[in-house]
Design an enzyme around this catalytic site. Sequence first.
Site, PDB file in Angstrom:
ATOM      1  CG  HIS A 133      36.704  42.046  33.027  1.00 60.52           C
ATOM      2  ND1 HIS A 133      37.319  41.668  32.089  1.00 60.52           N
ATOM      3  CD2 HIS A 133      37.586  42.187  34.174  1.00 60.52           C
ATOM      4  CE1 HIS A 133      38.725  41.937  32.464  1.00 60.52           C
ATOM      5  NE2 HIS A 133      39.004  42.643  33.787  1.00 60.52           N
ATOM      6  CG  ASN A 156      39.797  39.082  37.065  1.00 56.16           C
ATOM      7  OD1 ASN A 156      39.745  38.369  37.619  1.00 56.16           O
ATOM      8  ND2 ASN A 156      40.176  39.655  35.850  1.00 56.16           N
ATOM      9  CG  ASP A 178      39.723  43.648  27.810  1.00 57.88           C
ATOM     10  OD1 ASP A 178      39.510  44.031  28.879  1.00 57.88           O
ATOM     11  OD2 ASP A 178      40.337  43.579  26.869  1.00 57.88           O
ATOM     12  N   GLY A 225      44.684  38.071  39.550  1.00 59.15           N
ATOM     13  CA  GLY A 225      44.550  38.655  37.985  1.00 59.15           C
ATOM     14  C   GLY A 225      44.144  40.669  37.251  1.00 59.15           C
ATOM     15  CD  GLN A 226      42.903  45.152  40.358  1.00 58.72           C
ATOM     16  OE1 GLN A 226      42.186  44.599  41.399  1.00 58.72           O
ATOM     17  NE2 GLN A 226      41.817  46.418  40.476  1.00 58.72           N
ATOM     18  CG  HIS A 280      38.688  46.908  35.331  1.00 54.96           C
ATOM     19  ND1 HIS A 280      39.522  47.370  36.633  1.00 54.96           N
ATOM     20  CD2 HIS A 280      38.024  45.932  34.766  1.00 54.96           C
ATOM     21  CE1 HIS A 280      40.512  46.080  36.657  1.00 54.96           C
ATOM     22  NE2 HIS A 280      39.980  45.187  35.680  1.00 54.96           N
TER      23      HIS A 280
HETATM   24  P1  5GP Z   1      42.365  43.100  34.733  1.00 52.79           P
HETATM   25  O1  5GP Z   1      43.163  42.512  34.708  1.00 52.79           O
HETATM   26  O2  5GP Z   1      42.996  44.304  35.211  1.00 52.79           O
HETATM   27  O3  5GP Z   1      40.711  42.494  35.930  1.00 52.79           O
HETATM   28  O4  5GP Z   1      42.265  43.643  33.390  1.00 52.79           O
HETATM   29  C1  5GP Z   1      42.023  44.902  32.855  1.00 52.79           C
HETATM   30  C2  5GP Z   1      41.619  44.721  31.070  1.00 52.79           C
HETATM   31  O5  5GP Z   1      41.493  46.113  30.438  1.00 52.79           O
HETATM   32  C3  5GP Z   1      42.249  43.670  30.778  1.00 52.79           C
HETATM   33  O6  5GP Z   1      41.610  42.362  30.663  1.00 52.79           O
HETATM   34  C4  5GP Z   1      43.274  44.013  28.931  1.00 52.79           C
HETATM   35  O7  5GP Z   1      42.702  43.949  27.885  1.00 52.79           O
HETATM   36  C5  5GP Z   1      42.182  45.821  29.371  1.00 52.79           C
HETATM   37  N1  5GP Z   1      42.951  47.090  29.050  1.00 52.79           N
HETATM   38  C6  5GP Z   1      43.930  47.224  29.350  1.00 52.79           C
HETATM   39  N2  5GP Z   1      44.766  48.569  28.552  1.00 52.79           N
HETATM   40  C7  5GP Z   1      43.249  49.180  27.873  1.00 52.79           C
HETATM   41  C8  5GP Z   1      43.483  49.704  26.786  1.00 52.79           C
HETATM   42  O8  5GP Z   1      44.146  50.662  26.998  1.00 52.79           O
HETATM   43  N3  5GP Z   1      42.219  49.972  26.229  1.00 52.79           N
HETATM   44  C9  5GP Z   1      40.921  48.690  26.902  1.00 52.79           C
HETATM   45  N4  5GP Z   1      39.977  49.587  26.050  1.00 52.79           N
HETATM   46  N5  5GP Z   1      41.309  47.902  27.230  1.00 52.79           N
HETATM   47  C10 5GP Z   1      42.598  47.692  28.208  1.00 52.79           C
END
Ligand code: 5GP
Length: 114
Positions: A102, A87, A31, A93-94, A100
């Site tokens: 985490h 999420n 991340d 929080g998605q 995906h």
């Molecule tokens: P969500 O909030 O959708 O559950 O998680 C999305 C995750 O993707 C976040 O923890 C965020 O830091 C990560 N993320 C967003 N854009 C990028 C990116 O361009 N590269 C990487 N490696 N992680 C990303």
Amino acid sequence: MSEETIFHKIMNKEIPAVIVFEDDLCVAFKDVNPVAPTHVLIVPRATIGSLNQAVPDHEKLLGHLLMVARDIAASQNFGDGYRVVINTGADAGQTVFQLHVHLIGGRKFHWPPG
Ligand code: 5GP
């Protein structure tokens, strides 16, 4: 409706990421904004907007994502635990609408989460 996301660009190697594992079904990468010493995202290659878009045909794939998370965790020298989070939806929080998992570890976590 599922659309191409930044994670598709990472999986297609159009933008960089630190990939820690990949196979025919998924890609795992660090991340960019880690919330713990280890923070890896495990992303299916198949386009699935969120857990809500998963269908019965995805059952084996979903299990595979968890097994990959478990195997990466085993390689990390975590202490007495780690956390696996999906999420699902904006209220949870998605922010990236490609399913995906985490994998976060390397520190102590609280329950319930915020
Ligand atoms: P969500 O909030 O959708 O559950 O998680 C999305 C995750 O993707 C976040 O923890 C965020 O830091 C990560 N993320 C967003 N854009 C990028 C990116 O361009 N590269 C990487 N490696 N992680 C990303």
